[in-house]
Each structure stands twice: as structure tokens, then as C-alpha cells.
Design an enzyme around this catalytic site. Structure first.
Site, PDB file in Angstrom:
ATOM      1  N   GLU A   1       2.552 -11.409  13.881  1.00  0.00           N
ATOM      2  CA  GLU A   1       2.297 -10.314  13.143  1.00  0.00           C
ATOM      3  C   GLU A   1       3.322 -10.162  12.327  1.00  0.00           C
ATOM      4  O   GLU A   1       3.183  -9.369  11.255  1.00  0.00           O
ATOM      5  CB  GLU A   1       2.233  -9.302  14.499  1.00  0.00           C
ATOM      6  CG  GLU A   1       0.841  -9.693  15.573  1.00  0.00           C
ATOM      7  CD  GLU A   1       0.475  -8.721  14.431  1.00  0.00           C
ATOM      8  OE1 GLU A   1       0.042  -8.296  13.965  1.00  0.00           O
ATOM      9  OE2 GLU A   1      -1.208  -9.246  15.386  1.00  0.00           O
TER      10      GLU A   1
ATOM     11  N   GLU B   1       4.067  -2.673   8.320  1.00  0.00           N
ATOM     12  CA  GLU B   1       2.703  -3.621   8.305  1.00  0.00           C
ATOM     13  C   GLU B   1       2.725  -3.283   6.110  1.00  0.00           C
ATOM     14  O   GLU B   1       2.449  -2.398   5.731  1.00  0.00           O
ATOM     15  CB  GLU B   1       2.034  -2.834   8.398  1.00  0.00           C
ATOM     16  CG  GLU B   1      -0.237  -3.472   8.319  1.00  0.00           C
ATOM     17  CD  GLU B   1      -0.905  -2.381   8.506  1.00  0.00           C
ATOM     18  OE1 GLU B   1      -2.611  -3.027   7.932  1.00  0.00           O
ATOM     19  OE2 GLU B   1      -0.240  -1.574   9.796  1.00  0.00           O
TER      20      GLU B   1
ATOM     21  N   ASN C   1      -0.928   5.083  20.737  1.00  0.00           N
ATOM     22  CA  ASN C   1       0.010   3.453  21.299  1.00  0.00           C
ATOM     23  C   ASN C   1       1.540   4.534  20.689  1.00  0.00           C
ATOM     24  O   ASN C   1       2.489   4.052  21.165  1.00  0.00           O
ATOM     25  CB  ASN C   1      -0.363   2.904  20.720  1.00  0.00           C
ATOM     26  CG  ASN C   1      -1.487   1.911  21.458  1.00  0.00           C
ATOM     27  OD1 ASN C   1      -1.566   2.018  21.899  1.00  0.00           O
ATOM     28  ND2 ASN C   1      -1.556   1.155  20.633  1.00  0.00           N
TER      29      ASN C   1
END
Length: 295
Positions: free
Chosen positions: A158, A167, A204
Site C-alpha cells: 500500500e 494515496e 472508516n
């Protein structure tokens, strides 16, 4: 986010000792309708008194705030009610497994100009683990090593060996699920991937913030600004959505993290990359990777 049934609504056709067919509801007298409404409200109030989330006394309030009696409700993350006790932990010391050599062997592969170089560290990871006593400490010693290897395999994939904190291009993507009204999005914030596991989506960030102690909906950037919160957020997600899948093999953890985009032939190259990291780390830790590596 693990799926969970919608919040139960009071249904007068299902109240104890009241058997009014649905088609007959339209024929209720005003007094009968008031009686049904009164009883319905009384049930809801009684449930609210029993537990803050409104469950009946014999039901558990799940981590997502819904009521039920199965493992999904009474197991990991259960807030209130007759929650199942946590599993017994073993004597593994995570810091003895995640040594300086192991951690540095990962982050040293990231280019020197990576933002993660000055952000991620073994010590902060160990500080964060202290709040999650079941991580890497359930089952046998080999089970513990496999879980630690799996976590770092996904983190390596990741973040590019701890290179990235956020990201790439995430700010341009929409990670707001407006159907999850319990965690409404702030229109001025982005819920894209951040941290070791690249925590994403309002559903989340909201509960992660509640659990860890930061405003996940209004300050999601905290996951990218505070190294301790960042690692805690990754461990929060892991323990709530991935930890229980370890018994099904590494492939199940891939499905739990990014199954829709990678599993069932969607992206076999990324699946294989995760598997390669996992088997490498298992070898380093001296444990067999087990079965069911793919998804």
C-alpha cells in the site's frame, strides 16, 4: 467496511401480542393507531435505557452501532451488551518479532526523498501496537508471525515500502458514501487513502476517529499528519476487518482489504505482489506461509 444489517425500525405488526396484518393497518381507528405508536415508542425507550445504542437487553451493539446476537454483533468491536470475551493472548512480544532489522529492511527500500522516510518508524509502530493487545498475539507463535508478516506485506504494497503517506491522486477521488448517514461527509474534506493501510471512506474515518480519539470526519488529514494516529488507524482497520480472516489464509486478507478491485481475476498482478511480500516476510520470520494465499 464490514457489512452490517440496517438499523431495525419498530414494526407494529411484529410487536408482542399484537397481530395486525399489514393490509389492515390502513383500517386502524385513530385510537388503535395511537396505541400501537405508544407501545412502539415504549419498546424503543426501554431498549435505549438498556443500552446507549438502543438494543434490547439480550442483544449486543456492534462496532457499527447495530443490534443483534451473532458473532458479527457480539464479537470484535462489540460496544455494549452481552459481548463475547476477547480471545486469550499468547506470550509473543511483537517487538521481538518486528526487530529493527526487519522494519528497516522494508523502509530502506524506499527512495531517500520519500515523505514516509521521516514519518514512519518502528518505535511509533510499537507505541501504536500497545493499544491493540490482540494484534500478533492470538493463537500459536506461528499464527502470530503469520499475522505480523501479513500486516507488513499489505503495508509494503500500500505504501511502497513506507514511501507514501497519502494515496497518489487520492484528493481527486470521491470516497464519500452518502448512504452511511451515521458518518456524514464534510464536503470540504477528502476521505482518500492515508497511512500504512491507506484508510479510505467516510465510514472508516468516522469510527476510526471515535475509537482512536481524533475527528475522523472533519480532520481526516490527521492520519497523514500524526504518525501515531496513522499507525493506530491502520491497526484499527486491521483488527476490525482483517484480523479474523487470518485463519482462512492470506488470500482472505487480500479480499478484506481490496477484494473488489483485485480478487477473482480483477487484478492478478497486485494479488501476486502482495503474496510475494507475504511469503518473503514469512521466510524472514521463520514460519510457513500456510495455505490459501490467493483470492
Amino acid at each position: 467496511m464490514p457489512s452490517d444489517p440496517y438499523l431495525r425500525h419498530c414494526n407494529p405488526t411484529q410487536l408482542p401480542n399484537i397481530t395486525i396484518p399489514v393490509l389492515e393497518l390502513t383500517k386502524m381507528t385513530r385510537s388503535t393507531a395511537k396505541l400501537v405508536l405508544t407501545i412502539c415508542l415504549a419498546q424503543l425507550v426501554a431498549g435505549a435505557l438498556a443500552q446507549n445504542c438502543g438494543c434490547a437487553a439480550n442483544e449486543c451493539c456492534s462496532q457499527w452501532g447495530y443490534c443483534g446476537t451473532t458473532e458479527d454483533y457480539c464479537g470484535k468491536g462489540c460496544r455494549e451488551g452481552p459481548c463475547n470475551p476477547p480471545p486469550a493472548t499468547n506470550d509473543v512480544v511483537v517487538g521481538d518479532v518486528v526487530t529493527d532489522n526487519f522494519f528497516n529492511g522494508i523502509i530502506s527500500q524506499a527512495p531517500s526523498d520519500c515523505p514516509g522516510k521521516g514519518f514512519y518508524s518502528r518505535q511509533v509502530f510499537l507505541d501504536a501496537v500497545g493499544g491493540y493487545p490482540e494484534f500478533g498475539r492470538v493463537g500459536s507463535v506461528d499464527d502470530s508471525k503469520r499475522e505480523i508478516a501479513a500486516y507488513f506485506a499489505h503495508v509494503t504494497h500500500e505504501t511502497g515500502h513506507f514511501c507514501y503517506i497519502e494515496e497518489n491522486g487520492g484528493a481527486s477521488k470521491d470516497y464519500c458514501d452518502e448512504t452511511v448517514t451515521a458518518y456524514p461527509c464534510n464536503p470540504n474534506k477528502g476521505y482518500y487513502g492515508r497511512g500504512p493501510i491507506q484508510l479510505s471512506w467516510n465510514y472508516n474515518y468516522g469510527p476510526a476517529g471515535e475509537s482512536i480519539g481524533f475527528d475522523g470526519l472533519n480532520s481526516p488529514e490527521t492520519v497523514a499528519n500524526d504518525p501515531l494516529v496513522s499507525f493506530k488507524a491502520s491497526l484499527w482497520y486491521w483488527m476490525n476487518s482483517v484480523h479474523s480472516k487470518m485463519s482462512d489464509g492470506f488470500g482472505a486478507t487480500i479480499r478484506a482489504i481490496n477484494g473488489a478491485l483485485e480478487c477473482d481475476g480483477a487484478n492478478p498482478a497486485t494479488v501476486q505482489a502482495r503474496v510475494n511480500y507475504y511469503t518473503d516476510y514469512c521466510n524472514q520470520l521463520g514460519v510457513s506461509p500456510g495455505d490459501n494465499l490467493n483470492c
